[in-house]
Design a protein around this motif. Structure first.
Motif, PDB file in Angstrom:
ATOM      1  N   ILE A 216      20.113  47.521  62.179  1.00 28.57           N
ATOM      2  CA  ILE A 216      18.694  47.335  62.483  1.00 28.57           C
ATOM      3  C   ILE A 216      18.335  48.281  63.617  1.00 28.57           C
ATOM      4  O   ILE A 216      19.046  48.374  64.620  1.00 28.57           O
ATOM      5  CB  ILE A 216      18.400  45.881  62.901  1.00 28.57           C
ATOM      6  N   ALA A 217      17.239  48.980  63.443  1.00 28.64           N
ATOM      7  CA  ALA A 217      16.865  50.038  64.376  1.00 28.64           C
ATOM      8  C   ALA A 217      16.696  49.535  65.802  1.00 28.64           C
ATOM      9  O   ALA A 217      16.214  48.421  66.035  1.00 28.64           O
ATOM     10  CB  ALA A 217      15.562  50.693  63.922  1.00 28.64           C
ATOM     11  N   GLY A 218      17.079  50.386  66.740  1.00 26.45           N
ATOM     12  CA  GLY A 218      16.742  50.153  68.131  1.00 26.45           C
ATOM     13  C   GLY A 218      15.316  50.612  68.376  1.00 26.45           C
ATOM     14  O   GLY A 218      14.896  51.657  67.883  1.00 26.45           O
ATOM     15  N   ALA A 219      14.548  49.822  69.108  1.00 25.30           N
ATOM     16  CA  ALA A 219      13.122  50.127  69.319  1.00 25.30           C
ATOM     17  C   ALA A 219      12.787  50.211  70.801  1.00 25.30           C
ATOM     18  O   ALA A 219      13.386  49.516  71.634  1.00 25.30           O
ATOM     19  CB  ALA A 219      12.255  49.067  68.654  1.00 25.30           C
ATOM     20  N   ARG A 220      11.850  51.092  71.112  1.00 26.13           N
ATOM     21  CA  ARG A 220      11.241  51.139  72.443  1.00 26.13           C
ATOM     22  C   ARG A 220       9.733  51.267  72.269  1.00 26.13           C
ATOM     23  O   ARG A 220       9.264  51.938  71.333  1.00 26.13           O
ATOM     24  CB  ARG A 220      11.776  52.319  73.261  1.00 26.13           C
ATOM     25  N   ARG A 221       8.982  50.628  73.146  1.00 22.38           N
ATOM     26  CA  ARG A 221       7.521  50.702  73.096  1.00 22.38           C
ATOM     27  C   ARG A 221       6.986  51.071  74.470  1.00 22.38           C
ATOM     28  O   ARG A 221       7.516  50.626  75.495  1.00 22.38           O
ATOM     29  CB  ARG A 221       6.926  49.369  72.633  1.00 22.38           C
ATOM     30  N   ALA A 261      11.206  65.979  62.997  1.00 19.80           N
ATOM     31  CA  ALA A 261      12.410  66.817  63.084  1.00 19.80           C
ATOM     32  C   ALA A 261      13.670  65.995  63.328  1.00 19.80           C
ATOM     33  O   ALA A 261      14.761  66.555  63.448  1.00 19.80           O
ATOM     34  CB  ALA A 261      12.234  67.851  64.188  1.00 19.80           C
ATOM     35  N   THR A 262      13.545  64.675  63.409  1.00 20.59           N
ATOM     36  CA  THR A 262      14.680  63.782  63.640  1.00 20.59           C
ATOM     37  C   THR A 262      14.750  62.758  62.510  1.00 20.59           C
ATOM     38  O   THR A 262      13.951  62.785  61.571  1.00 20.59           O
ATOM     39  CB  THR A 262      14.536  63.046  64.984  1.00 20.59           C
ATOM     40  N   THR A 295      20.038  55.024  65.719  1.00 23.29           N
ATOM     41  CA  THR A 295      20.906  54.852  66.879  1.00 23.29           C
ATOM     42  C   THR A 295      20.068  54.896  68.143  1.00 23.29           C
ATOM     43  O   THR A 295      19.012  55.539  68.185  1.00 23.29           O
ATOM     44  CB  THR A 295      21.979  55.946  66.952  1.00 23.29           C
ATOM     45  N   ASP A 296      20.546  54.236  69.186  1.00 25.56           N
ATOM     46  CA  ASP A 296      19.841  54.269  70.460  1.00 25.56           C
ATOM     47  C   ASP A 296      19.835  55.676  71.048  1.00 25.56           C
ATOM     48  O   ASP A 296      18.839  56.106  71.648  1.00 25.56           O
ATOM     49  CB  ASP A 296      20.498  53.305  71.444  1.00 25.56           C
ATOM     50  N   ASN A 297      20.932  56.403  70.888  1.00 22.42           N
ATOM     51  CA  ASN A 297      21.001  57.753  71.439  1.00 22.42           C
ATOM     52  C   ASN A 297      19.958  58.671  70.814  1.00 22.42           C
ATOM     53  O   ASN A 297      19.301  59.454  71.503  1.00 22.42           O
ATOM     54  CB  ASN A 297      22.403  58.342  71.241  1.00 22.42           C
ATOM     55  N   GLY A 298      19.815  58.595  69.489  1.00 25.60           N
ATOM     56  CA  GLY A 298      18.825  59.415  68.820  1.00 25.60           C
ATOM     57  C   GLY A 298      17.411  59.063  69.230  1.00 25.60           C
ATOM     58  O   GLY A 298      16.570  59.951  69.479  1.00 25.60           O
ATOM     59  N   ARG A 299      17.137  57.768  69.317  1.00 27.97           N
ATOM     60  CA  ARG A 299      15.818  57.308  69.756  1.00 27.97           C
ATOM     61  C   ARG A 299      15.514  57.763  71.174  1.00 27.97           C
ATOM     62  O   ARG A 299      14.411  58.258  71.470  1.00 27.97           O
ATOM     63  CB  ARG A 299      15.778  55.782  69.671  1.00 27.97           C
ATOM     64  N   ASP A 300      16.481  57.618  72.074  1.00 27.80           N
ATOM     65  CA  ASP A 300      16.264  57.981  73.470  1.00 27.80           C
ATOM     66  C   ASP A 300      16.107  59.491  73.653  1.00 27.80           C
ATOM     67  O   ASP A 300      15.339  59.952  74.510  1.00 27.80           O
ATOM     68  CB  ASP A 300      17.415  57.457  74.337  1.00 27.80           C
ATOM     69  N   ALA A 301      16.829  60.263  72.844  1.00 23.28           N
ATOM     70  CA  ALA A 301      16.684  61.717  72.914  1.00 23.28           C
ATOM     71  C   ALA A 301      15.278  62.134  72.493  1.00 23.28           C
ATOM     72  O   ALA A 301      14.674  63.042  73.096  1.00 23.28           O
ATOM     73  CB  ALA A 301      17.725  62.397  72.032  1.00 23.28           C
ATOM     74  N   LEU A 302      14.746  61.460  71.465  1.00 21.32           N
ATOM     75  CA  LEU A 302      13.377  61.759  71.046  1.00 21.32           C
ATOM     76  C   LEU A 302      12.396  61.405  72.153  1.00 21.32           C
ATOM     77  O   LEU A 302      11.450  62.167  72.418  1.00 21.32           O
ATOM     78  CB  LEU A 302      13.042  60.985  69.772  1.00 21.32           C
ATOM     79  N   TRP A 303      12.615  60.283  72.821  1.00 14.18           N
ATOM     80  CA  TRP A 303      11.702  59.915  73.909  1.00 14.18           C
ATOM     81  C   TRP A 303      11.724  60.965  75.015  1.00 14.18           C
ATOM     82  O   TRP A 303      10.668  61.296  75.578  1.00 14.18           O
ATOM     83  CB  TRP A 303      12.047  58.546  74.479  1.00 14.18           C
ATOM     84  N   GLU A 304      12.869  61.479  75.358  1.00 11.98           N
ATOM     85  CA  GLU A 304      12.939  62.496  76.409  1.00 11.98           C
ATOM     86  C   GLU A 304      12.119  63.718  76.021  1.00 11.98           C
ATOM     87  O   GLU A 304      11.437  64.320  76.868  1.00 11.98           O
ATOM     88  CB  GLU A 304      14.396  62.883  76.666  1.00 11.98           C
TER      89      GLU A 304
END
Length: 427
Positions: A216-221, A261-262, A295-304
């Motif tokens: 299940i996807a990791g989410a940030r808002r 792109a991700t 993954t959390d890493n992929g999500r967090d990299a996109l946020w950066e």
């Protein structure tokens, strides 16, 4: 009424739950509302019919339970650990009739099918009270309480009418200082299994009725606030403008470009503009941003990347960008044994259809969040997905076929029996 335990019964009960809505023109049922109470009462009656004893816990979640020998037993009883089946009963605004509700009703039907079958564990069904977070802006409140993750900081959150979560508890007849009583202990649980509509097009595209969930996807808002300067639309040349909305528009398009792109998803779901007059340059734009990743890493990299681009746009256009993170949930990997049980259930249930496509058992990740994300803190989690027409969810056009529900009932029942056989063999 169709016989309990049948696909037709499941579909009819999902229809029944649409009656419990705060709106006459659409389905909306939020946490700790009169409609929440009415839905709990309706589902409680179905649980009793399925041979379960029932209880509403200290956070408003509805539980049903049978002992290993099939007799009714009070939910949360110490002793036999329980395998929990369920989903949530709350909705988003203008909702469809299957998101969450289908999983609860289907779980009740499975419990009825197994009511005379001895199991090596107790069997429980749960209707979680607040997965969507519609009323107070915090998702997974019900399952966070059940998994012992309640944060006292949430008590001061308010709904659209200014009612705090604490006040809503009291109005519903719950004691805020007892919310910890809803927490379940890991040693009292065998696992948590949830059936849910896919909320996406993958199964339909593959011509498959069911799939099992791998993670299940990791989410940030976030809330992104861009502050510029409100000035007269007719008297201010472009060279002097600090237009917050134009800066926001540039950021929105860049967010989509970066996410494409991700393998992540990014959504700007709401924009609020001030002062909101036709002849005034917007001085403020407030955006919501929802990020989800496998993954959390992929999500967090996109946020950066998004954060860096946002600040670059703000500097280029002479505006200020402020960021507030409002929600963060880690990605959740479904337990291997739970994935295997669901996959075996799907294979057994679809084998009898004779379809070539049905021979495939597909594992897929869930970009949408689910109560399993919270329950993973106290037990192993597994999920079954049902295809939904055109992948539409969070909309009145949500649709599932009765034939798929029938296969899901067989698959979910078999998944429980797979876990039962494994537990028996481990003794």
């Amino acid at each position: 009424m169709s016989p309990i335990g049948s696909a037709e019964w499941v579909m009819e009960r999902c229809d029944d739950l649409t009656r419990h809505s705060s709106r006459p023109d659409a389905l909306e049922r939020v946490y700790l509302s009169p409609e929440h109470s009415a839905a709990n009462m309706a589902v409680r009656a179905w649980m009793l019919d399925a041979g379960l004893d029932t209880e509403t816990d200290a956070a408003g979640n509805l539980w049903g339970r049978r002992a290993a020998d099939g007799t009714r037993q009070r939910p949360g009883t110490a002793g036999e650990p329980a395998l929990v089946l369920g989903s949530h009963l709350d909705t988003v605004p203008d909702a469809g009739r299957y998101d969450g509700m289908l999983g609860v009703v289907l779980a009740i039907a499975v419990a009825h099918r197994l009511r005379d079958v001895p199991l090596p564990f107790a069997l429980e069904v749960v209707g979680f009270s607040d997965e969507e977070g519609t009323r107070f802006g915090k998702a997974l409140l019900g399952s966070c309480a059940a998994s012992g993750q309640w944060d006292p900081a949430w008590w001061d959150q308010t709904d659209a009418d200014g009612v705090t979560l604490r006040e809503a508890f009291l109005q519903f007849g719950l004691a805020p200082d007892r919310v910890g009583d809803a927490a379940r202990r890991p040693e009292d649980l065998v696992g948590y299994l949830e059936a849910h509509i896919e909320q996406g097009p993958v199964l339909e595209s593959a011509n498959l009725p069911l799939g099992y969930v791998t993670s299940i996807a990791g989410a940030r808002r976030f809330v992104l606030t861009i502050t510029g300067e409100a000035r007269h639309a007719g008297g201010t040349p472009f060279s002097r403008r600090r237009d917050a909305l134009v800066a926001a528009a540039h950021l929105v398009t860049r967010i989509e470009e970066l996410a494409r792109a991700t393998d992540c998803l990014a959504t700007v779901g709401d924009i609020r503009v001030e002062p909101g007059a036709v002849n005034v340059i917007p001085g403020l734009a407030e955006l919501t941003l929802d990020l989800r990743g496998r993954t959390d890493n992929g999500r967090d990299a996109l946020w950066e990347q998004i954060s860096a681009v946002g600040h670059d746009i703000a500097q280029e256009r002479g505006v200020k960008l402020e960021v507030v993170e409002t929600h963060r949930a880690p990605s959740t990997a479904c337990a291997g044994r739970m994935q295997a049980a669901v996959a075996t259930g799907i294979a057994e249930a679809t084998r009898s259809t004779g379809s070539t496509a049905s021979a495939e058992v597909l594992g897929l990740w869930s970009p949408a969040g689910h109560d399993g994300m919270a329950m993973d803190a106290v037990t192993d989690v597994g999920m079954l997905f049902l295809r939904c027409r055109d992948g539409i969810s969070h909309h009145p056009d949500e649709h599932v076929e009765a034939e798929d529900v029938a296969i899901a009932l067989d698959a979910f029942t078999e998944a429980v029996l797979v876990l039962a056989r494994e537990q028996e063999e481990a003794r």
